[in-house]
Design a protein around this motif. Structure first.
Motif, PDB file in Angstrom:
ATOM      1  N   PRO A   1       0.911  -1.226  -0.250  1.00 24.85           N
ATOM      2  CA  PRO A   1       0.119   0.429   0.195  1.00 24.85           C
ATOM      3  C   PRO A   1       0.874   1.477   0.237  1.00 24.85           C
ATOM      4  O   PRO A   1       0.736   2.156  -0.203  1.00 24.85           O
ATOM      5  CB  PRO A   1      -1.179   0.330   1.477  1.00 24.85           C
ATOM      6  CG  PRO A   1       0.371  -0.927   2.106  1.00 24.85           C
ATOM      7  CD  PRO A   1       0.479  -2.065   1.116  1.00 24.85           C
ATOM      8  N   ARG A   2       2.111   1.022   0.706  1.00 25.56           N
ATOM      9  CA  ARG A   2       3.049   2.119   0.955  1.00 25.56           C
ATOM     10  C   ARG A   2       3.142   2.500  -0.284  1.00 25.56           C
ATOM     11  O   ARG A   2       3.200   3.755  -0.667  1.00 25.56           O
ATOM     12  CB  ARG A   2       4.320   1.676   1.605  1.00 25.56           C
ATOM     13  CG  ARG A   2       3.696   2.045   3.224  1.00 25.56           C
ATOM     14  CD  ARG A   2       4.745   1.332   3.729  1.00 25.56           C
ATOM     15  NE  ARG A   2       5.102   0.117   3.136  1.00 25.56           N
ATOM     16  CZ  ARG A   2       5.984  -1.076   3.738  1.00 25.56           C
ATOM     17  NH1 ARG A   2       7.298  -0.667   4.340  1.00 25.56           N
ATOM     18  NH2 ARG A   2       6.235  -1.976   3.018  1.00 25.56           N
TER      19      ARG A   2
ATOM     20  N   ARG B   1       1.280   1.945  -3.312  1.00 27.22           N
ATOM     21  CA  ARG B   1       0.306   2.396  -4.304  1.00 27.22           C
ATOM     22  C   ARG B   1      -0.623   3.535  -4.137  1.00 27.22           C
ATOM     23  O   ARG B   1      -1.124   3.843  -4.584  1.00 27.22           O
ATOM     24  CB  ARG B   1      -0.977   1.017  -4.261  1.00 27.22           C
ATOM     25  CG  ARG B   1      -2.949   1.001  -4.471  1.00 27.22           C
ATOM     26  CD  ARG B   1      -2.531   0.155  -4.710  1.00 27.22           C
ATOM     27  NE  ARG B   1      -3.150  -0.295  -2.754  1.00 27.22           N
ATOM     28  CZ  ARG B   1      -3.459  -1.208  -2.404  1.00 27.22           C
ATOM     29  NH1 ARG B   1      -3.080  -2.229  -2.452  1.00 27.22           N
ATOM     30  NH2 ARG B   1      -3.666  -1.356  -1.163  1.00 27.22           N
ATOM     31  N   MET B   2      -0.413   4.094  -2.428  1.00 25.29           N
ATOM     32  CA  MET B   2      -1.130   5.275  -2.482  1.00 25.29           C
ATOM     33  C   MET B   2      -0.095   6.373  -2.365  1.00 25.29           C
ATOM     34  O   MET B   2      -0.431   7.205  -2.037  1.00 25.29           O
ATOM     35  CB  MET B   2      -1.143   5.041  -0.722  1.00 25.29           C
ATOM     36  CG  MET B   2      -2.234   4.219  -0.429  1.00 25.29           C
ATOM     37  SD  MET B   2      -3.836   3.911  -0.261  1.00 25.29           S
ATOM     38  CE  MET B   2      -4.746   3.084   0.629  1.00 25.29           C
TER      39      MET B   2
ATOM     40  N   GLY C   1       3.011   6.883  -1.000  1.00 26.85           N
ATOM     41  CA  GLY C   1       3.671   7.321  -0.638  1.00 26.85           C
ATOM     42  C   GLY C   1       4.735   6.448  -0.091  1.00 26.85           C
ATOM     43  O   GLY C   1       5.130   5.882  -0.938  1.00 26.85           O
TER      44      GLY C   1
END
Lengths: 316, 346, 424
Positions: free
Chosen positions: A306-307, A309-310, A312
């Motif tokens: 997710p880091r 994907r988002m 970040g």
């Protein structure tokens, strides 16, 4: 995410273009030229005719544009000049790509689970006998080149013990006849994945989130599976690309050792007889497939982590 | 204060290290009373975290409990098998970590991390667990818990992450909450908010708290009683007032003197030397080599606990009748004076 | 109640009060007066009664304060500081596996130079009469291995007496009839069978041109090692320079340089190397350059990250504010921090260069004959593996040993330079 993928794809096209251009100009400008080796048997007229036929009487940059145009508009990769005279390069490749991909994917399919199993085992039993044994095998597998492995397997397993066919045999089931080459190709990726996962997993096993998982009442097995193992599998995706690329590289040689009618064999042969149009196309193909693999992994990495994907930062 | 809920008796923990055996905890005794906050204070490496890990049965694999008992609910936790610990951890005893960033799984949504315990141990449905998790998040002071539920740890600030960790710790309604330096990794301004939150939650959830820290300032805010640890042993324990106003062990003196505050004009005191190598714990009082008031006996024999008052004990030969009477260091005397005044003023 | 006691106890402190400074003087006195102490301690009665009588028996002189003259500032570090390199070296030398690997590498290197001198043959001495001889080594031949023997299959049974005298060592039991003729496997002393001069020894046998493989193998090892060392060294120099510049200047320079690295890195090594060799033709220099095309990128990235880590450190800023030149900052203040990773990197680059070289040899892009390398020997041997397996066996062993030793050594170096990675 979409932006991320688009950026990746754009990057890949740039690299592909660079490789194609460099490869094309190197091949065409190569000392000896495209007719090296057969030239002396041709009359001047014939040579001019051939040159004209393959647009080689034009300036080099025009040749390149025509080459690109041919690929884009008609999927025309040129014709073989020596190995299979006048046969379309694409036809030659198309016939051979499936078996090479088959070898590559089968080997990857074998290596990934085995590597994960070994890596997990070694990390869970860190510094135990199993770990030491696995580490020993890892060094051995990483160190010994796949073509040495292939040679050894061919001599002992196929020739001395007769368990498998010595060279590729179309009449046998594919799995039997490609068993040894696939095996030879799998040692290095197995070792790479094992080593990487062992390091990642032993780090996650000692992580605070693993402790937290246990303090919230998960069993050791639950915590290991749901947190430590899951998290350390994510970066393993990172080594799968290099593993796949090294398999493809290894198959260049392993295929010719076992006489497999794949891309590797034809590439080696085209290099040896200087059939440049075939060499050119297969090198571009190798680049393309490894770039595709990189893209695939980048995307899946983004999906898992997710880091990324988002948007970040990875280290955040 | 009520009955004893947790009792640690003569706990000893050794670590097998590359170069030899490290005696991390060397005979620790303490009791946690129901509803109190017990602070364990000491420098890093004094064995405080190891003690809590022993209580939770999460010691690393190279650690061994060599002797002692940890009594909880009629059970000796040191004898418990890993399997039996599953019903203790989270449900009875929970832990809040020092660094909330590394304690949360970076690639799992925080809501899921809270729900996980509920679903595994209470066998709640996903919906029930979510409801409870959102309530918990609200409880620990997370705004918009519904939205935050499906976010990842990297989208949270340090303080908010620590609140998540606390929410996870409280998910199964534990009786005992162990806070292992929960504010060390946070900004000072966030620190006090988290401490207040822990205090509130303690009341709300009827918790008994063990608070591990090296920060005496934090101790003063949260603790009812204090144990001072040095080199794997408790050297002094008593109520907060005992420790702050009547410290008896030279190590406690040193700790109190080295605490920075705004009023001190003198050079800040630092404890000379370094803690002993616990692979070869010194004979006698471990603090002796760094202790200005060390006596010959300190190097030869370990001091027993001398009683200072009913609630206050200290292991130092200075309390022996034959010992010379040693005045508190001047700096410290002034400081205590000031603290007392402040309190009376407040 | 207990407040009282504390008061009592507290009064003890207030009592004959030893001021901080006064303490030393007190200590100089003839010990502490026992009598004056006792009544004081009677105060909190409980405490004294609770004491173990044994504790009361400790002699008074044990209670002398001995640490009063202690300096309050931190102690000086005892012992000499060990330098970073020396420390790493010590750790490396304590690691048995690494030392064994080092010994293995050194042995191979030694043999690469001494090996060819141990035979009377030159690496390119052709002798068609001694082609494809099996290995024969003095000493070992008596043990039945490397004794110059070979099984010949399908020999006509009736022709056995035509074999040179004494050349038949063993006759197989697998008598078969082919078109009415009985054939059998025969183990012969191949040296006698081919009529080679007495006392001829080819330790690893000979190839199809009758060249001594022992000599060729060690000669080839030398070339392979040379390729390995040269390309590792060059890759290190280029990588360090490129990485330093990118890392030190940062910003746009760094961005452009890193994009270049990314593009180069995305191309499969095989493709790049093959293209390079195809264009420039094979040969030692060409191969070393081909190995460089891509390998320096990893070194450069490594160095760059070291620069990012260190260039913001106070000591670097301090040096810069003193007007130290860029070059000196790079080479004196920042780069030495990267010495560990660079050494480890070079150690991994050597085996990978040797690997790539033999890979190229297999592709037919190896160095030009008659010069040889391990890869060339492997490729040649592989062609005749079914008839003369030993021709591929020895190069395979040497390359495997070399690769294993180098890999173990670089593992050991990595651990030695960064102990936190141990076992990773």
């Amino acid at each position: 995410m979409a932006k991320y993928i688009l950026k990746r794809i754009a990057g890949i096209f740039i690299v592909l273009f660079v490789v194609m251009t460099a490869a094309f100009f190197m091949m065409r400008l190569m000392p000896g030229g495209i007719l090296d080796g057969v030239e002396e048997n041709l009359s001047a007229d014939m040579r001019d005719l051939i040159y004209a036929k393959y647009d080689m009487d034009k300036p080099i940059w025009e040749q390149y544009l025509l080459f690109l145009k041919g690929i884009v508009t008609e999927w025309d990769w040129g014709v073989s000049l020596k190995l299979y005279v006048n046969v379309s390069v694409w036809d030659i490749l198309a016939e051979r790509i499936p078996i090479t991909l088959y070898l590559g994917f089968l080997s990857l399919l074998i290596s990934v689970p085995i590597g994960i199993a070994f890596g997990t085992l070694a990390a869970l039993k860190k510094n135990g006998i199993v770990d030491h044994a696995v580490s020993f095998l890892v060094v051995l597998f990483i160190s010994i080149p796949s073509f040495v492995m292939a040679t050894g397997l061919q001599y002992f397993v196929a020739y001395k013990w007769g368990w498998f066919p010595l060279i590729y045999d179309d009449s046998l089931p594919r799995i039997t006849t490609t068993f040894l080459p696939v095996l030879a190709l799998s040692f290095t990726p197995i070792a790479t994945i094992t080593r990487y996962l062992r390091a990642e997993l032993s780090e996650s096993l000692n992580s605070d989130y693993m402790l937290l998982a246990r303090t919230k009442g998960l069993t050791r097995v639950q915590a290991t599976l749901r947190h430590a193992l899951r998290n350390s599998l994510v970066p393993v995706v990172n080594v799968i690309v290099p593993a796949f690329i090294s398999i493809m590289g290894g198959s260049l040689v392993v295929e010719s050792i076992f006489g497999i009618p794949g891309l590797g064999g034809i590439t080696v042969r085209s290099i040896n007889v200087a059939d440049y149009s075939v060499t050119l196309a297969s090198l571009i193909y190798y680049t393309l497939i490894s770039l595709a693999a990189i893209l695939l992994v980048d995307i899946s990495y983004g999906l898992i982590d997710p880091r990324i994907r988002m948007g970040g930062r990875k280290d955040a | 204060m009520g009955e004893t809920i947790l009792k640690v008796k003569d706990l000893r923990v050794n670590f097998r290290a590359w170069a030899g055996t490290v005696q991390a905890v060397r005979g620790v005794n303490f009791e946690l009373k129901k509803g109190e906050t017990l602070a364990i204070v000491g420098e890093s490496g004094s064995g405080k975290s190891v003690t809590t890990k022993a209580i939770l049965g999460i010691l690393p694999s190279n650690a061994r409990i060599t002797s002692g008992e940890i009594l909880y609910d009629g059970k000796d936790l040191t004898k418990l098998k890993e399997k039996d610990f599953y019903s203790i951890r989270g449900k009875h005893i929970s832990l809040v970590f020092q660094d909330p960033l590394s304690a949360l799984n970076p690639i799992q949504k925080v809501g899921k991390q809270i729900c996980e315990a509920l679903r595994k141990n209470e066998h709640m449905t996903a919906a029930e667990a979510k409801k409870r998790a959102v309530a918990l998040m609200e409880d620990v002071g997370i705004p918009e818990p519904e939205t935050k539920f499906s976010q990842y740890p990297f989208q949270f600030s340090g303080g908010m992450r620590q609140r998540i960790v606390i929410a996870i710790a409280l998910a199964l309604n534990p009786k005992i909450l162990i806070c292992d330096e929960p504010t060390t990794a946070l900004d000072v301004t966030i620190q006090s908010r988290i401490l207040d939150k822990i205090k509130d939650l303690k009341e709300e959830h009827d918790l008994s708290v063990i608070f591990i820290t090296h920060d005496l300032g934090v101790v003063a805010t949260v603790a009812d009683r204090v144990c001072v640890m040095y080199a794997g042993k408790i050297v002094e324990y008593g109520t907060v007032d005992d420790i702050f106003y009547e410290p008896a062990h030279p190590y406690t003196w040193a700790l109190l003197s080295s605490m920075p505050d705004l009023d001190t004009r003198e050079k800040l005191f630092s404890i000379p030397g370094a803690p002993p190598n616990m692979m070869y714990p010194p004979k006698g009082d471990a603090f002796a080599p760094r202790n200005r008031y060390a006596m010959e006996i300190d190097f030869e024999q370990e001091p027993p606990f001398f009683k200072v008052s009913d609630t206050h004990y200290a292991a130092t030969w200075l309390l022996h009748p034959k010992a010379p009477k040693v005045e508190l260091p001047e700096v410290l005397r002034h400081r205590i004076q000031r603290m007392k005044e402040e309190r009376e003023g407040a | 109640m207990h407040k009282e006691e504390i008061k009592g106890r507290g009064s003890q402190y207030d009592g004959p009060a030893l001021e901080n400074d006064g303490l030393a003087a007190e200590n100089n006195g003839p010990a502490l007066e026992k009598d004056s102490l006792a009544p004081e301690n009677n105060g909190p009665a409980l405490e004294k009664d609770g004491l173990d009588p044994e504790l009361m028996e400790i002699p008074q002189e044990k209670f002398r304060l001995v640490n009063l003259d202690m300096d309050e500032s931190d102690e000086k570090f005892k012992g000499k500081p060990i330098g970073f390199l020396k420390d790493a070296f010590l750790r490396f030398s304590r690691n048995k596996v690494s030392m064994a690997a080092l010994a293995g590498v050194l042995l191979v290197v030694f043999m690469a130079f001494a090996g060819p001198l141990m035979t009377p043959y030159g690496y390119n001495d052709q002798n068609p009469e001694e082609a494809n001889l099996p290995p024969k080594m003095p000493g070992l031949e008596k043990l039945g291995i490397l004794d110059g023997s070979r099984w010949l299959t399908s020999c006509r049974k009736d022709s056995l007496d035509e074999f040179p005298e004494g050349s038949i060592l063993e006759i197989g039991t697998d008598v078969e009839k082919i078109r009415g003729v009985e054939v059998v496997s025969v183990k012969v002393d191949y040296y006698k069978y081919t009529g080679v001069e007495e006392d001829t020894y080819h330790y690893f046998g000979t190839d199809y041109l009758g060249r001594d493989l022992w000599t060729r193998l060690w000669r080839g090892t030398r070339i392979s090692l040379l390729i390995g060392f040269l390309s590792a060294a060059a890759n290190c120099v280029i990588g360090v320079l490129f990485g330093s510049i990118a890392g030190y200047y940062g910003g746009k320079v760094d961005m452009v340089m890193m994009r270049i690295c990314e593009v180069i890195n995305a191309i499969p090594q095989i493709v790049l190397v093959t293209l390079f060799i195809l264009y420039f033709g094979s040969g030692l220099v060409s191969i070393v350059c081909a190995l460089l095309v891509q390998n320096w990128v990893a070194t450069a990235t490594l160095i760059r990250s070291q620069f990012y880590r260190y260039k913001g450190r106070e000591y670097v800023l301090a040096a810069r504010s003193l007007g130290v030149s860029d070059r000196k900052l790079i080479f004196v203040h920042i780069l030495p921090n990267a010495v560990g990773p660079v050494i480890t990197r070079v150690m991994t680059a050597i085996p990978s260069a040797i690997f790539t070289e033999s890979f190229l040899a297999f592709l037919g892009l190896g160095i030009k004959p008659p010069e040889t390398s391990i890869g060339m020997l492997l490729a040649d041997g592989q062609k005749v593996i079914l008839t003369y397996p030993t021709q591929v066996l020895f190069p395979a062993i040497i390359i495997s040993v070399l690769m294993v030793c180098f890999n173990l050594m670089s593992n050991g170096l990595r651990d030695a330079f960064d102990p936190t990675l141990r076992g990773a």
